[in-house]
Design a protein around this motif. Structure first.
Motif, short mmCIF file in Angstrom:
data_model
loop_
_atom_site.label_atom_id
_atom_site.label_comp_id
_atom_site.label_asym_id
_atom_site.label_seq_id
_atom_site.Cartn_x
_atom_site.Cartn_y
_atom_site.Cartn_z
N THR A 41 28.39 82.21 4.43
CA THR A 41 27.81 81.29 5.41
C THR A 41 27.36 79.99 4.75
OG1 THR A 41 27.06 83.07 6.87
CG2 THR A 41 25.93 80.96 7.08
N PHE A 42 26.66 80.11 3.63
CA PHE A 42 26.16 78.91 2.95
C PHE A 42 27.33 78.04 2.48
CE2 PHE A 42 22.16 81.35 1.33
CZ PHE A 42 21.76 81.55 2.63
N PHE A 43 28.33 78.66 1.87
CA PHE A 43 29.48 77.91 1.35
C PHE A 43 30.18 77.16 2.47
CE2 PHE A 43 34.06 77.76 0.45
CZ PHE A 43 34.05 77.08 -0.76
N ARG A 44 30.40 77.81 3.58
CA ARG A 44 31.15 77.19 4.68
C ARG A 44 30.31 76.14 5.42
NH1 ARG A 44 33.92 82.24 7.75
NH2 ARG A 44 34.63 80.54 9.13
N LEU A 46 27.60 74.37 4.13
CA LEU A 46 27.32 73.23 3.26
C LEU A 46 28.58 72.44 2.94
CD1 LEU A 46 24.79 74.95 0.86
CD2 LEU A 46 24.25 73.08 2.43
N GLY A 47 29.71 73.15 2.82
CA GLY A 47 30.94 72.47 2.44
C GLY A 47 31.71 71.87 3.60
N TYR A 61 18.88 73.56 2.15
CA TYR A 61 18.54 72.74 3.32
C TYR A 61 17.64 71.59 2.92
CZ TYR A 61 16.26 71.13 7.54
OH TYR A 61 15.77 70.32 8.53
N VAL A 62 16.62 71.84 2.12
CA VAL A 62 15.72 70.77 1.69
C VAL A 62 16.51 69.68 0.96
CG1 VAL A 62 13.79 70.21 0.18
CG2 VAL A 62 13.67 72.23 1.64
N LEU A 63 17.47 70.07 0.14
CA LEU A 63 18.25 69.07 -0.59
C LEU A 63 19.13 68.24 0.33
CD1 LEU A 63 19.26 70.94 -3.88
CD2 LEU A 63 17.23 69.59 -3.36
N THR A 64 19.56 68.81 1.46
CA THR A 64 20.37 68.01 2.40
C THR A 64 19.55 66.92 3.07
OG1 THR A 64 20.01 69.39 4.38
CG2 THR A 64 21.84 70.01 2.91
N LEU A 65 18.23 67.05 3.08
CA LEU A 65 17.39 66.03 3.70
C LEU A 65 17.47 64.71 2.93
CD1 LEU A 65 14.21 68.13 4.55
CD2 LEU A 65 16.14 67.59 6.05
N ASP A 66 17.78 64.80 1.64
CA ASP A 66 17.95 63.60 0.82
C ASP A 66 19.33 62.98 0.99
OD1 ASP A 66 15.43 64.14 -0.26
OD2 ASP A 66 16.26 65.26 -1.95
N PRO A 70 22.47 66.39 7.49
CA PRO A 70 23.46 66.82 8.48
C PRO A 70 23.00 67.98 9.37
CG PRO A 70 24.02 67.71 6.33
CD PRO A 70 22.84 66.79 6.11
N PHE A 71 21.84 68.57 9.04
CA PHE A 71 21.34 69.71 9.79
C PHE A 71 19.88 69.46 10.15
CE2 PHE A 71 24.04 71.38 6.24
CZ PHE A 71 25.20 71.53 6.97
N VAL A 72 19.41 70.18 11.17
CA VAL A 72 18.00 70.18 11.50
C VAL A 72 17.58 71.64 11.67
CG1 VAL A 72 18.45 69.88 13.98
CG2 VAL A 72 16.20 69.29 13.03
N ALA A 73 16.46 72.00 11.08
CA ALA A 73 16.03 73.40 11.08
C ALA A 73 15.05 73.68 12.21
CB ALA A 73 15.39 73.76 9.74
N VAL A 74 14.92 74.95 12.52
CA VAL A 74 13.85 75.44 13.38
C VAL A 74 13.06 76.46 12.57
CG1 VAL A 74 15.12 75.02 15.53
CG2 VAL A 74 15.32 77.25 14.39
N PRO A 75 11.78 76.67 12.87
CA PRO A 75 10.94 77.53 12.04
C PRO A 75 11.18 79.02 12.29
CG PRO A 75 9.64 76.64 13.82
CD PRO A 75 11.00 75.99 13.93
N VAL A 76 12.41 79.42 12.04
CA VAL A 76 12.84 80.83 12.09
C VAL A 76 13.34 81.16 10.70
CG1 VAL A 76 14.58 82.40 13.02
CG2 VAL A 76 13.38 80.83 14.55
N PHE A 77 12.93 82.30 10.16
CA PHE A 77 13.21 82.61 8.77
C PHE A 77 13.88 83.99 8.67
CE2 PHE A 77 9.25 80.12 9.19
CZ PHE A 77 9.78 78.91 8.78
N PRO A 78 15.22 83.99 8.73
CA PRO A 78 15.94 85.27 8.74
C PRO A 78 15.71 86.11 7.50
CG PRO A 78 17.38 83.46 9.39
CD PRO A 78 16.13 82.84 8.86
#
Length: 330
Positions: A41-44, A46-47, A61-66, A70-78
């Motif tokens: 999931t992460f590979f597909r 992020l890539g 995800y935090v690194l994509t903010l810089d 391209p993504f926006v999170a919701v406060p759900v932590f699987p």
């Protein structure tokens, strides 16, 4: 108007299974749930940004903010996990204490993965092992060829280098070329009878993890749930509805976990662990939302910045869609 069909990639954890089987639905959407291993999931995502909604490494995800966000999170932590138990050494290693790791060479699948950020942060803050006191070698745990999913620009005092293209961290550990490995997954040899020449650094990591939680209140977050930004911009209502659906799914998925009349899972003393967990972490030991997780998130964000990953120290509120944080007052 027909409800949009949205593809969600997430491992089918007990707290997510009701979304997969349709017991719980996301209001206003038809969900195509893909049960995928987290690395895929992460590979597909992020890539290639393949999915409308996806489980994603909190660190990535935090690194994509810089980088264009391209993504926006919701406060759900699987996914959450204590990580003192994620430090492995050879069975015959003289290392027995976290402080022993200073000056050593340690393998990590990727420098930026969330488990590694937590381990380094905990060791630096609570065990006197500065991040720069360790040499880091990156690569596949049991399969060669793994590389960083996100480009890094690290401080010059942090020694990070890839292992050989045909090497694995597990084998280098057994061969004595690494002193330890920090990993979210058990090294392959550890899963064999007798541990395959590998052991955890700590003799009783669960006891250390319970003491850590009692002292800090932190149950480390590993993954969050993100929406691809273009999908979010088209369907701003989705952020709140996802939180509502995931909260309901968690309640359904965890119901009866400690039942003793007929064991839901093939673990004979699970009820005892549930009672111990509830005693230590409270009735909602897997909380969603911002406020219940503020200390945990703020600590992680501090670690990410201190370790040269995030460009600045983000505040927890900056991670999530505002619609998913606002309270409805009636």
């Amino acid at each position: 108007m027909a409800a949009p069909v949205l593809t969600m990639a997430c491992q089918a954890y007990d707290r997510m299974q009701p979304l997969r089987d349709g017991t719980v639905r996301v209001a206003g959407a038809d969900l195509n749930f893909l049960d995928l291993p987290v690395e895929e999931t992460f590979f597909r995502m992020l890539g290639f940004a393949e999915f409308d909604i996806a489980e994603l490494s909190l660190s990535s995800y935090v690194l994509t903010l810089d980088r264009d966000a391209p993504f926006v999170a919701v406060p759900v932590f699987p996914s959450r996990a204590f990580r003192h138990s994620g430090i492995y050494v050879r069975a015959d290693s003289p290392l027995t204490d976290p402080a022993d790791l200073a000056g050593k060479t340690v393998g990590v699948p990727e420098y930026q993965i969330t488990a590694s950020v937590w381990i380094r942060g905990i060791l630096a803050e609570h065990h006197g092992v500065p991040v720069s006191s360790v040499r880091y070698r990156t690569g596949g745990l049991d399969q060669p060829g793994r590389v960083e999913k996100v480009r890094l620009d690290l401080p010059p005092d942090v020694d990070v280098a890839p292992i050989g293209p045909a090497d694995t961290l597990s084998q280098l550990l057994l061969d004595g070329e690494l002193d330890a490995v920090y990993t979210a997954r058990n090294p392959g040899p550890f899963n064999t009878p007798g541990g395959g020449g590998v052991r955890r650094l700590l003799a009783d990591p669960a006891a250390v993890e319970r003491e850590y939680h009692a002292r800090t209140g932190i149950f480390p977050i590993m993954h969050t749930l993100v929406i691809r930004r273009d999908v979010y911009e088209r369907h701003r209502w989705l952020a709140r509805e996802l939180v509502k659906a995931c909260t309901a799914a968690k309640q359904v998925g965890l119901a009866g976990i400690g039942e003793t009349a007929a064991l839901r899972y093939a673990l004979p003393w699970l009820w005892s662990e549930v009672e111990r967990t509830r005693s230590a972490l409270g009735d909602d030991w897997w909380p969603y939302g911002l406020e219940a997780n503020r200390t945990t998130l703020a600590t992680f964000l501090r670690y990410s910045h201190e370790q040269g990953l995030a460009a600045r120290r983000y505040e927890p509120e900056e991670l999530f869609a505002p619609e998913s944080l606002a309270e409805v007052v009636v």
